[in-house]
Design a protein around this motif. Sequence first.
Motif, PDB file in Angstrom:
ATOM      1  N   ALA A   1       0.835  -1.198   0.000  1.00  0.00           N
ATOM      2  CA  ALA A   1       0.000   0.000   0.000  1.00  0.00           C
ATOM      3  C   ALA A   1       0.872   1.253   0.000  1.00  0.00           C
ATOM      4  O   ALA A   1       1.974   1.260   0.543  1.00  0.00           O
ATOM      5  CB  ALA A   1      -0.898  -0.003   1.234  1.00  0.00           C
TER       6      ALA A   1
ATOM      7  N   LEU B   1       0.424   5.691   0.463  1.00  0.00           N
ATOM      8  CA  LEU B   1      -0.504   6.687   0.979  1.00  0.00           C
ATOM      9  C   LEU B   1      -1.313   7.353  -0.137  1.00  0.00           C
ATOM     10  O   LEU B   1      -2.469   7.731   0.064  1.00  0.00           O
ATOM     11  CB  LEU B   1       0.276   7.734   1.771  1.00  0.00           C
TER      12      LEU B   1
ATOM     13  N   ALA C   1      -4.899   5.962  -0.851  1.00  0.00           N
ATOM     14  CA  ALA C   1      -5.949   5.963   0.170  1.00  0.00           C
ATOM     15  C   ALA C   1      -7.204   6.689  -0.302  1.00  0.00           C
ATOM     16  O   ALA C   1      -7.140   7.773  -0.873  1.00  0.00           O
ATOM     17  CB  ALA C   1      -5.431   6.606   1.456  1.00  0.00           C
TER      18      ALA C   1
ATOM     19  N   LEU D   1      -8.589   7.891   4.938  1.00  0.00           N
ATOM     20  CA  LEU D   1      -7.367   7.768   5.717  1.00  0.00           C
ATOM     21  C   LEU D   1      -7.586   8.196   7.168  1.00  0.00           C
ATOM     22  O   LEU D   1      -8.146   9.261   7.422  1.00  0.00           O
ATOM     23  CB  LEU D   1      -6.278   8.642   5.085  1.00  0.00           C
TER      24      LEU D   1
ATOM     25  N   ASP E   1      -9.601   2.647   4.484  1.00  0.00           N
ATOM     26  CA  ASP E   1      -8.758   1.642   3.826  1.00  0.00           C
ATOM     27  C   ASP E   1      -7.293   1.783   4.214  1.00  0.00           C
ATOM     28  O   ASP E   1      -6.495   0.888   3.934  1.00  0.00           O
ATOM     29  CB  ASP E   1      -8.911   1.688   2.305  1.00  0.00           C
ATOM     30  N   GLN E   2      -6.927   2.903   4.891  1.00  0.00           N
ATOM     31  CA  GLN E   2      -5.555   3.057   5.366  1.00  0.00           C
ATOM     32  C   GLN E   2      -5.531   3.774   6.716  1.00  0.00           C
ATOM     33  O   GLN E   2      -6.318   4.686   6.964  1.00  0.00           O
ATOM     34  CB  GLN E   2      -4.692   3.821   4.360  1.00  0.00           C
TER      35      GLN E   2
ATOM     36  N   VAL F   1      -2.500   5.373   9.433  1.00  0.00           N
ATOM     37  CA  VAL F   1      -1.091   5.710   9.656  1.00  0.00           C
ATOM     38  C   VAL F   1      -0.907   6.086  11.117  1.00  0.00           C
ATOM     39  O   VAL F   1      -1.585   6.984  11.626  1.00  0.00           O
ATOM     40  CB  VAL F   1      -0.633   6.875   8.755  1.00  0.00           C
TER      41      VAL F   1
ATOM     42  N   THR G   1      -6.115  -4.515  10.110  1.00  0.00           N
ATOM     43  CA  THR G   1      -5.966  -5.332   8.898  1.00  0.00           C
ATOM     44  C   THR G   1      -7.061  -6.370   8.762  1.00  0.00           C
ATOM     45  O   THR G   1      -7.504  -6.681   7.660  1.00  0.00           O
ATOM     46  CB  THR G   1      -4.587  -6.021   8.863  1.00  0.00           C
TER      47      THR G   1
ATOM     48  N   CYS H   1      -8.272  -2.736   6.606  1.00  0.00           N
ATOM     49  CA  CYS H   1      -7.529  -1.476   6.558  1.00  0.00           C
ATOM     50  C   CYS H   1      -6.030  -1.744   6.633  1.00  0.00           C
ATOM     51  O   CYS H   1      -5.551  -2.350   7.592  1.00  0.00           O
ATOM     52  CB  CYS H   1      -7.966  -0.589   7.726  1.00  0.00           C
ATOM     53  N   ALA H   2      -5.273  -1.304   5.641  1.00  0.00           N
ATOM     54  CA  ALA H   2      -3.812  -1.381   5.697  1.00  0.00           C
ATOM     55  C   ALA H   2      -3.313  -0.364   6.720  1.00  0.00           C
ATOM     56  O   ALA H   2      -3.927   0.690   6.910  1.00  0.00           O
ATOM     57  CB  ALA H   2      -3.210  -1.094   4.329  1.00  0.00           C
TER      58      ALA H   2
ATOM     59  N   TRP I   1       4.623  -1.265   6.792  1.00  0.00           N
ATOM     60  CA  TRP I   1       3.239  -1.395   6.339  1.00  0.00           C
ATOM     61  C   TRP I   1       2.720  -2.780   6.683  1.00  0.00           C
ATOM     62  O   TRP I   1       3.395  -3.788   6.477  1.00  0.00           O
ATOM     63  CB  TRP I   1       3.129  -1.179   4.836  1.00  0.00           C
TER      64      TRP I   1
END
Length: 368
Positions: A2, A4, A7, A10, A167-168, A170, A229, A233-234, A257
Amino acid sequence: MATLSDAKRLVVKIGSALLVDSETGALREDWLISLAADVARIRKRGTDVILVSSGSIALGRGILGLPRAALPLEQSQAAAAVGQIRLARAYEEALRPHGIIAGQVLVTLEDSHDRRRYLNSRATMETMLSLGVTPIVNENDTVATDEIRYGDNDRLAAQVAVTIGADQLVLLSDVDGLYTANPKLNPAAQHLPLIEKITPEIEGMAGDAGSGLSKGGMITKVMAARMATEGGCAMAITHGSENHPLKRLEEGARATWFAAQIDPQAARKRWIAAMKPKGGIVVDAGAARALGQGKSLLPAGVTGISGTFGRGEVVAITDPTGAQLGQGLTRYTSAEARQIMGQQSADIATILGYEGRAALIHRDDMVL
């Protein structure tokens, strides 16, 4: 792996150690301004952004002149009350020059355990995003006690990501990812750029050393990664102390990641499908056709209610012949549903005596 830039939705978690100077207890304003610029740039390409931010207690203790040592519960909650106002204002001031409206969302662990409150918080954040608002989420430390708290915002961020269908995720941290061992103690420790699946071996590599201002260590980040995950969601862990941390991540800054194990929408649908219905809703032929076209279930299309259920519980949906069409999370209790079935959504407030949701079951809370 993945990136950024891919995304669509996010979630970014900001730790106390990044936001608050450990020596002075003051807000790192230049860093926050740079983060706001990153958020604005990411939003311009159509990505929804939700910020999960620590920092209320760290800011409050500085304002109140409290020591950096562990505080009694009452002082910790008082510091949170003072610091949360400053934290919210700081985000508002940093985002305003970019034309971004910030909205505060304070949650507790009970909000994710109670289905009614879970659905309400999800609906609120969805509405905020639809109106162009950037939610700033934090645990409500003024009321949360050890028995009813997340305890760290890593897991809170993962819960928010799963709740909102991101989906992401951080995690901006004071470390640049996961290593095979603690790099401070073992110079031979190797950085792991990608984790395809979290195994017991991966969990064993996580240490538990946090900074003086943060509650979480690497083990909590790996636990957050598992939650995220498995919910589709990564997740990335990256060093965030320098200015423009999200831009740096996009440009190749070191990170670990964790790969998503399933699509976020598919994960949510699978969760709903696996739950045992507490009751049933019968719909007319017109509503059955509308559901097949991806529409929400409105009260007007309901002809029958069976069983006793509360808001947020799963109910089966059947057509006039008795064939089951699917199931979903109801936004009304069985008693309320019986009152409004067959009625127009505009009449719900008059019938119930209070404002309600237009849909009995929203399409996002339904699996056919």
